[in-house]
Design a protein around this motif. Structure first.
Motif, PDB file in Angstrom:
ATOM      1  N   LEU A  99       0.832  -1.204   0.000  1.00 36.34           N
ATOM      2  CA  LEU A  99       0.000   0.000   0.000  1.00 36.34           C
ATOM      3  C   LEU A  99       0.872   1.261   0.000  1.00 36.34           C
ATOM      4  O   LEU A  99       0.605   2.199  -0.743  1.00 36.34           O
ATOM      5  CB  LEU A  99      -0.940  -0.002   1.205  1.00 36.34           C
ATOM      6  CG  LEU A  99      -2.051  -1.046   1.198  1.00 36.34           C
ATOM      7  CD1 LEU A  99      -2.715  -1.129   2.564  1.00 36.34           C
ATOM      8  CD2 LEU A  99      -3.060  -0.762   0.118  1.00 36.34           C
ATOM      9  N   ALA A 100       1.917   1.270   0.827  1.00 35.59           N
ATOM     10  CA  ALA A 100       2.802   2.433   0.938  1.00 35.59           C
ATOM     11  C   ALA A 100       3.553   2.695  -0.367  1.00 35.59           C
ATOM     12  O   ALA A 100       3.887   3.846  -0.661  1.00 35.59           O
ATOM     13  CB  ALA A 100       3.782   2.235   2.081  1.00 35.59           C
ATOM     14  N   ALA A 101       3.800   1.650  -1.144  1.00 37.78           N
ATOM     15  CA  ALA A 101       4.513   1.796  -2.420  1.00 37.78           C
ATOM     16  C   ALA A 101       3.588   2.256  -3.548  1.00 37.78           C
ATOM     17  O   ALA A 101       3.988   2.256  -4.705  1.00 37.78           O
ATOM     18  CB  ALA A 101       5.194   0.482  -2.776  1.00 37.78           C
ATOM     19  N   GLY A 102       2.369   2.621  -3.219  1.00 38.67           N
ATOM     20  CA  GLY A 102       1.442   3.117  -4.229  1.00 38.67           C
ATOM     21  C   GLY A 102       0.344   2.152  -4.610  1.00 38.67           C
ATOM     22  O   GLY A 102      -0.517   2.484  -5.419  1.00 38.67           O
ATOM     23  N   GLY A 103       0.348   0.980  -4.033  1.00 40.98           N
ATOM     24  CA  GLY A 103      -0.671  -0.011  -4.343  1.00 40.98           C
ATOM     25  C   GLY A 103      -2.080   0.425  -4.005  1.00 40.98           C
ATOM     26  O   GLY A 103      -3.038  -0.034  -4.627  1.00 40.98           O
ATOM     27  N   ILE A 104      -2.208   1.317  -3.056  1.00 45.08           N
ATOM     28  CA  ILE A 104      -3.546   1.778  -2.652  1.00 45.08           C
ATOM     29  C   ILE A 104      -4.318   2.344  -3.845  1.00 45.08           C
ATOM     30  O   ILE A 104      -5.534   2.240  -3.909  1.00 45.08           O
ATOM     31  CB  ILE A 104      -3.458   2.810  -1.506  1.00 45.08           C
ATOM     32  CG1 ILE A 104      -4.840   3.101  -0.939  1.00 45.08           C
ATOM     33  CG2 ILE A 104      -2.824   4.095  -1.958  1.00 45.08           C
ATOM     34  CD1 ILE A 104      -4.970   2.776   0.495  1.00 45.08           C
ATOM     35  N   HIS A 105      -3.593   2.899  -4.808  1.00 45.90           N
ATOM     36  CA  HIS A 105      -4.254   3.495  -5.978  1.00 45.90           C
ATOM     37  C   HIS A 105      -4.767   2.454  -6.961  1.00 45.90           C
ATOM     38  O   HIS A 105      -5.527   2.793  -7.870  1.00 45.90           O
ATOM     39  CB  HIS A 105      -3.296   4.465  -6.670  1.00 45.90           C
ATOM     40  CG  HIS A 105      -2.797   5.537  -5.757  1.00 45.90           C
ATOM     41  ND1 HIS A 105      -3.610   6.505  -5.208  1.00 45.90           N
ATOM     42  CD2 HIS A 105      -1.561   5.767  -5.245  1.00 45.90           C
ATOM     43  CE1 HIS A 105      -2.903   7.295  -4.426  1.00 45.90           C
ATOM     44  NE2 HIS A 105      -1.664   6.862  -4.427  1.00 45.90           N
ATOM     45  N   GLN A 106      -4.368   1.190  -6.784  1.00 47.54           N
ATOM     46  CA  GLN A 106      -4.820   0.117  -7.665  1.00 47.54           C
ATOM     47  C   GLN A 106      -6.073  -0.578  -7.158  1.00 47.54           C
ATOM     48  O   GLN A 106      -6.694  -1.354  -7.884  1.00 47.54           O
ATOM     49  CB  GLN A 106      -3.718  -0.937  -7.814  1.00 47.54           C
ATOM     50  CG  GLN A 106      -2.465  -0.419  -8.468  1.00 47.54           C
ATOM     51  CD  GLN A 106      -1.437  -1.530  -8.566  1.00 47.54           C
ATOM     52  OE1 GLN A 106      -1.758  -2.662  -8.884  1.00 47.54           O
ATOM     53  NE2 GLN A 106      -0.194  -1.202  -8.293  1.00 47.54           N
ATOM     54  N   ILE A 107      -6.425  -0.330  -5.904  1.00 44.11           N
ATOM     55  CA  ILE A 107      -7.582  -1.023  -5.314  1.00 44.11           C
ATOM     56  C   ILE A 107      -8.863  -0.482  -5.935  1.00 44.11           C
ATOM     57  O   ILE A 107      -9.134   0.716  -5.869  1.00 44.11           O
ATOM     58  CB  ILE A 107      -7.606  -0.835  -3.787  1.00 44.11           C
ATOM     59  CG1 ILE A 107      -6.336  -1.425  -3.167  1.00 44.11           C
ATOM     60  CG2 ILE A 107      -8.841  -1.508  -3.188  1.00 44.11           C
ATOM     61  CD1 ILE A 107      -6.163  -1.087  -1.698  1.00 44.11           C
ATOM     62  N   PRO A 108      -9.669  -1.374  -6.522  1.00 46.19           N
ATOM     63  CA  PRO A 108     -10.933  -0.917  -7.096  1.00 46.19           C
ATOM     64  C   PRO A 108     -11.901  -0.453  -6.015  1.00 46.19           C
ATOM     65  O   PRO A 108     -11.975  -1.052  -4.953  1.00 46.19           O
ATOM     66  CB  PRO A 108     -11.478  -2.144  -7.830  1.00 46.19           C
ATOM     67  CG  PRO A 108     -10.677  -3.300  -7.370  1.00 46.19           C
ATOM     68  CD  PRO A 108      -9.443  -2.790  -6.685  1.00 46.19           C
TER      69      PRO A 108
END
Length: 137
Positions: free
Chosen positions: A127-136
């Protein structure tokens, strides 16, 4: 396929995370804690096959329609996946013979729950690496 011990998956359904409450049996690792679906490899399974079998056994779900957001080998022994299942997949959840229950929660709620630390750390790093933006949503 190189040797590995198992696979775990952060499974998102509509922006919420699917988690499993581990059994309270004192002889298992991390009893009575919230965990991500997954477990040990059987036979010559691939990492994805291991996760798919465990998800089916633990929660009655298949990976049909799943979108892979992330996959990485951790510590040489385990694979960690982040997948998104279609909205409404939670209606198909059927608790198997492992675990006391399940929940669909936001990542923030999961991190506040009594959880297995190593799985939460992997998810937090993603999530910290930017994965949060991929969550639908």
């Amino acid at each position: 396929m190189d040797a590995f011990d198992g696979a775990k998956g952060a499974i998102f359904i509509g922006g919420r995370l699917l988690v499993l409450l581990r059994d309270a049996k004192p002889w298992i690792s991390a009893p009575n804690l919230w965990d991500l679906p997954g477990g040990g490899r059987e036979g010559a399974e691939t990492p994805k096959q291991t996760l798919a079998r465990e998800l089916r056994e633990e929660l009655g779900l298949t990976l049909d329609g799943a979108r892979r957001l992330f996959a990485e080998r951790h510590g040489g022994a385990f694979w960690f996946f982040v997948l998104a299942l279609p909205e409404g997949a939670e209606r198909r959840v059927r608790l198997g013979d492992e675990g006391q229950g399940w929940a669909l929660v936001t990542p923030g709620v999961y991190f506040a729950m009594r959880h297995v630390p190593r799985q939460a750390a992997r998810l937090q790093a993603w999530l910290a690496a930017g994965g949060i933006h991929q969550i639908p949503a």
